[in-house]
Design a protein around this motif. Structure first.
Motif, mmCIF file in Angstrom:
data_model
loop_
_atom_site.group_PDB
_atom_site.id
_atom_site.type_symbol
_atom_site.label_atom_id
_atom_site.label_comp_id
_atom_site.label_asym_id
_atom_site.label_seq_id
_atom_site.Cartn_x
_atom_site.Cartn_y
_atom_site.Cartn_z
ATOM 1 N N LEU A 249 0.860 -1.189 0.000
ATOM 2 C CA LEU A 249 0.000 0.000 0.000
ATOM 3 C C LEU A 249 0.893 1.235 0.000
ATOM 4 N N HIS A 250 0.443 2.271 -0.698
ATOM 5 C CA HIS A 250 1.170 3.532 -0.698
ATOM 6 C C HIS A 250 0.235 4.614 -0.183
ATOM 7 N N ALA A 251 0.748 5.451 0.703
ATOM 8 C CA ALA A 251 -0.065 6.576 1.202
ATOM 9 C C ALA A 251 0.865 7.690 1.643
ATOM 10 N N ASP A 252 0.262 8.812 2.009
ATOM 11 C CA ASP A 252 1.033 9.934 2.524
ATOM 12 C C ASP A 252 1.797 9.511 3.786
ATOM 13 N N GLU A 253 2.981 10.095 3.958
ATOM 14 C CA GLU A 253 3.845 9.684 5.075
ATOM 15 C C GLU A 253 3.153 9.813 6.449
ATOM 16 N N GLU A 254 2.303 10.863 6.566
ATOM 17 C CA GLU A 254 1.636 11.056 7.867
ATOM 18 C C GLU A 254 0.587 9.976 8.148
ATOM 19 N N LEU A 255 0.036 9.427 7.075
ATOM 20 C CA LEU A 255 -1.018 8.418 7.253
ATOM 21 C C LEU A 255 -0.464 7.048 7.597
#
Ligand SMILES: Cc1ncc(COP(=O)(O)O)c(C=O)c1O
Length: 411
Positions: A249-255
């Motif tokens: 999975l790829h997401a924003d670093e904060e998430l």
């Protein structure tokens, strides 16, 4: 005293998976032409198997990994995302998951509060619906436009947004329809999501399997979507290794730390043996993907040619991707797709999946998987042809007989 197990309402409201039910029923019948599973029948390429055996023999796979996944694997995933998806990522933006499915489940668990609404263009993959339910969310179906090839109804999506809407979840290329949502549509979807500050959760399991010039776009490649997209990918479909249960999975670093909190109770970490397999898959020669793609393309063409010869039985949209298609059943009996599929299995020995499993607008359809050997496609359609043509003949005959009887009875 009441001794019944006390099952949660969430699980009670989830229907039984029709795919698994068709599999169970198929096992009771000999020599079934089986088109119910989105599972490649070819095995994982040899270089992946060899490298995995080496990792096992070198004692690398016996302990847990970091919950985010092996750093070396995440570094390799970052290269792949940049090369093939035009997503600029860092290893800290990746979680290695138990297939794309566990990534989707963890993302929904991390994002959805009870009662939050999740918009799903439908028909859609039934597991997504159950995942929304498990996360205590409410699935809101927005029908796609079937006559135009099951494309997104963007106006419909905008109209479905309420103050409770948290996310839009879609898969492209689609299970069950095979539609590849176009770049133009996805760019507009991104605008809608940003205007309403919605998350977009994507299932890109079939990203490599597109045909006829249809191109897969990862919505996370749109720079403005960085904070609003969670993108789920798999190794299992790409390299024909569904049993290895490995994706990412790829997401924003904060998430990521938040999604990781949801990932750990499901998995601790993805199976380490399969992480080594994924590492080998990504680092090794990639020709197998094109080989699989061209095999699925020939199979799709064959399936479409064969269905085109049954115009009074099926009306289909040619799938631009995946290895699935979703013809409409034109016969009256097809209105109940579950009964239709079960009858087709019992009487013609062809296993398909009822459309009703894929959301409200799936009823009246069946899902056919074409990632099977060509002889299975021919056998399945030969049998459907004989069985359904006979059904049509009998129907016509009964109608004619009835008409004649009525005419005779009239004064
Ligand atoms: C759209 C879609 N997403 C995800 C999956 C499962 O993928 P994985 O094996 O990576 O969990 C499937 C399996 O059929 C699928 O059709």
């Amino acid at each position: 005293m009441e001794t019944k197990p006390r099952i949660s309402n969430k699980v009670m409201q989830m229907p039984k998976s029709a795919i698994h039910e068709m599999t169970r029923l198929s096992k009771q019948i000999e020599d079934v032409a089986f088109l119910s599973w989105a599972k490649p029948t070819s095995g994982a390429p040899e270089y992946i198997r060899k490298a995995t055996m080496a990792a096992i023999n070198d004692g690398l796979v016996d302990g847990y990994s970091e919950s985010l996944g092996l750093l070396e694997l995440r570094q390799e995933i970052v290269k792949k995302l940049s090369r093939d998806n035009h997503i600029n990522a860092k290893p800290s933006q990746i979680i290695v998951t138990v297939g794309a499915i566990e990534g989707l489940a963890a993302a929904l668990m991390a994002l959805i509060d009870p009662g939050d609404e999740v918009i799903l263009p439908s028909p859609t993959y039934s597991t997504h619906v159950n995942q929304v339910v498990l996360a205590s969310g409410k699935a809101v179906f927005v029908p796609t436009i079937e006559e135009e090839g099951f494309v997104l109804d963007l106006e419909g999506i905008e109209k479905a947004i309420t103050p409770k809407t948290k996310a839009i979840l879609y898969c492209s290329p689609s299970n069950p329809t095979g539609t590849v949502f176009s770049e133009v549509q996805l760019r507009r979807l991104a605008e809608i999501a940003l205007e309403h500050n919605l998350m977009v959760i994507t299932d890109e399991a079939y990203e490599y399997f597109t045909y006829d010039g249809h191109r897969h776009l990862s919505i996370a490649s749109i720079p403005e979507m960085q904070k609003n997209a969670v993108s789920c990918f798999t190794v299992t479909k790409t390299y024909a290794m569904t049993g290895w249960r490995i994706g990412y999975l790829h997401a924003d670093e904060e998430l990521i730390p938040q999604i990781n909190k949801a990932h750990i109770p499901f998995a601790i970490c993805a199976p380490v043996v399969s992480q080594y397999a994924a590492l080998a898959a990504l680092k090794g020669p990639q020709e197998c993907i094109e080989e699989f793609r061209s095999k699925y393309l020939s199979a799709r063409n064959l399936m479409c040619e064969r269905l085109a010869r049954l115009p009074s039985i099926f009306d289909y949209q040619k799938p631009g991707g995946s290895y699935l298609m979703f013809p409409k059943i034109l016969l009256e009996e097809g209105k109940n797709s579950k009964a239709f599929c079960e009858k087709l299995l019992r009487e013609a020995k062809v296993s398909t999946t009822p459309g009703v499993d894929f959301g409200p607008t799936g009823e009246g359809h069946l899902r056919l998987s074409f990632c099977v050997p060509e002889e299975t496609i021919n056998k399945a359609v030969d049998r459907m042809e004989v069985y359904l043509e006979k059904y049509l003949y009998l129907l016509k005959k009964t109608t004619k007989d009835l008409f004649q009887t009525l005419c005779k009875a009239l004064p």
